[in-house]
Design an enzyme around this catalytic site. Sequence first.
Site, PDB file in Angstrom:
ATOM      1  N   CYS B  86       0.968  -1.157  -0.069  1.00 29.77           N
ATOM      2  CA  CYS B  86      -0.268  -0.071   0.274  1.00 29.77           C
ATOM      3  C   CYS B  86       0.625   1.036  -0.068  1.00 29.77           C
ATOM      4  O   CYS B  86       1.243   1.666  -1.106  1.00 29.77           O
ATOM      5  CB  CYS B  86      -1.126   0.149   1.414  1.00 29.77           C
ATOM      6  SG  CYS B  86      -2.458   1.058   1.263  1.00 29.77           S
ATOM      7  N   HIS B 168      -4.051  -4.794   1.575  1.00 25.91           N
ATOM      8  CA  HIS B 168      -3.276  -5.573   1.990  1.00 25.91           C
ATOM      9  C   HIS B 168      -3.530  -6.452   2.463  1.00 25.91           C
ATOM     10  O   HIS B 168      -4.110  -8.002   2.906  1.00 25.91           O
ATOM     11  CB  HIS B 168      -3.995  -4.404   3.494  1.00 25.91           C
ATOM     12  CG  HIS B 168      -3.715  -2.889   3.718  1.00 25.91           C
ATOM     13  ND1 HIS B 168      -2.869  -2.633   4.495  1.00 25.91           N
ATOM     14  CD2 HIS B 168      -4.201  -2.203   3.650  1.00 25.91           C
ATOM     15  CE1 HIS B 168      -2.724  -1.657   4.765  1.00 25.91           C
ATOM     16  NE2 HIS B 168      -3.259  -1.070   3.165  1.00 25.91           N
ATOM     17  N   GLU B 170      -2.277  -8.929   4.588  1.00 24.60           N
ATOM     18  CA  GLU B 170      -2.237  -8.912   6.378  1.00 24.60           C
ATOM     19  C   GLU B 170      -3.660  -9.844   6.938  1.00 24.60           C
ATOM     20  O   GLU B 170      -3.523 -10.477   7.286  1.00 24.60           O
ATOM     21  CB  GLU B 170      -1.392  -8.370   6.724  1.00 24.60           C
ATOM     22  CG  GLU B 170      -2.294  -6.928   7.298  1.00 24.60           C
ATOM     23  CD  GLU B 170      -2.164  -5.622   6.267  1.00 24.60           C
ATOM     24  OE1 GLU B 170      -1.647  -5.842   4.908  1.00 24.60           O
ATOM     25  OE2 GLU B 170      -2.239  -4.665   6.564  1.00 24.60           O
TER      26      GLU B 170
END
Lengths: 226, 190
Positions: B86, B168, B170
């Site tokens: 990002c 993202h 994660e």
Amino acid sequence: MKLGVLCSGGKDSLFACWRAMQKEEVACLITIVSANPESYMFHTPNVRLAALQAEAADLPLVEVETAGEKEVELEDLERAIRIARERHGIEGVVTGAILSVYQATRVQRICHDLGLWCFNPLWHADQEEYIRSLIGEGFEVIVVGVYSAPFDERWLGRRIDAASVKELKKMAAKYRITLTGEGGEIETFVTDAPFFRKRIEVREASAAYKNYNGTYRIGSAVLVPK
Amino acid sequence: MILIVDLCWKEDSLSRYEFVSPIEEIVRRAGFPSRTRHFASVQDADLSGAAAVILCGTALMDNFFAEHLERFEWVHECTVPVLGICAGMQAIAAVFGGRIEPNAEIGMTDVDVVGPDAIFSGRERFSAYELHSFAVTPPDSFEVLAVSERCVQVIRHASVPIYGVMFHPEVRNEWVVTQFLGQNTGTDAG
């Protein structure tokens, strides 16, 4: 930075508040009281006692009611955040979201629209480490709702301590549940936190339970010296 | 050792828990030791000791890193693989001559692979979590590997293993990070 913390009264929002206090200034708690027990966004048992938690923490509370209809309740959340900005000058919002993309996305969008920062200090936190920190840093937490097998009525009103965490770990290994209740398996209420000036003593409570679904309603609670 | 770079507006910020800690955890679970540095304090010694570098994302309101792009010039000379997430992708694109442009996206979106790469492990489409106020027009020296309806989602340098991902990983796509580490450090990290 002045922040408002979305507070349901449960462990995640108050631990997020504690994390925020260690880095920035928490200016108020923000609570949405939902009439819908099935609310997607807002945890419901004993949420009115967030006012007692705010008093214990010596923080102002912004409390807004919602009928709890899906998506409409988001307008009520936005209203509450606007009120917090007007009254307390908040520049950002803190949530206790851990894994819920649904919750996080919706709060992020509201903050983005209002030009506010959004913080999720428990986001994807290691669950075991989080629970260990919660207990180790002085939080007193009780279970006030169970919504899934294998949680039976023994859990209602039970304190989250080393013994219950040990049991939770065994249950998490055997069943598809999260250690923190993030999957909606349990709801909690915080009776003491490191930033509380007084702790909450439950004087009256009643439990209702059937088929792995139960709530522990606190009828009367007071602040007492720590 | 994996060097994790924190791009948040200040060192040890409240955002660190949200954008850096989850990456540290993925790297740890993949079996790699790591060291984290704030972007303003990355030293040559940090880079020379690293097997790969990951640049983390920031909060939607946090574009402080973009006012200090000189702090990322080291990416030009970096001899180890780099993954920018990002804000990290934005910094990489900008230092190589691309543009950072307003383009907000919040929530899950479909990402389509348009340039096959081992980092995707054969996936052609996946759902990813977006949280950005800006996206990029990639520099000429980068290939576009994946896109969403709104913007470029994954880029890779044409000749060296420098990647950028706009979503993202994660959140629900940890495999992107483990695949990057496994593929670029010679270890099967899953």
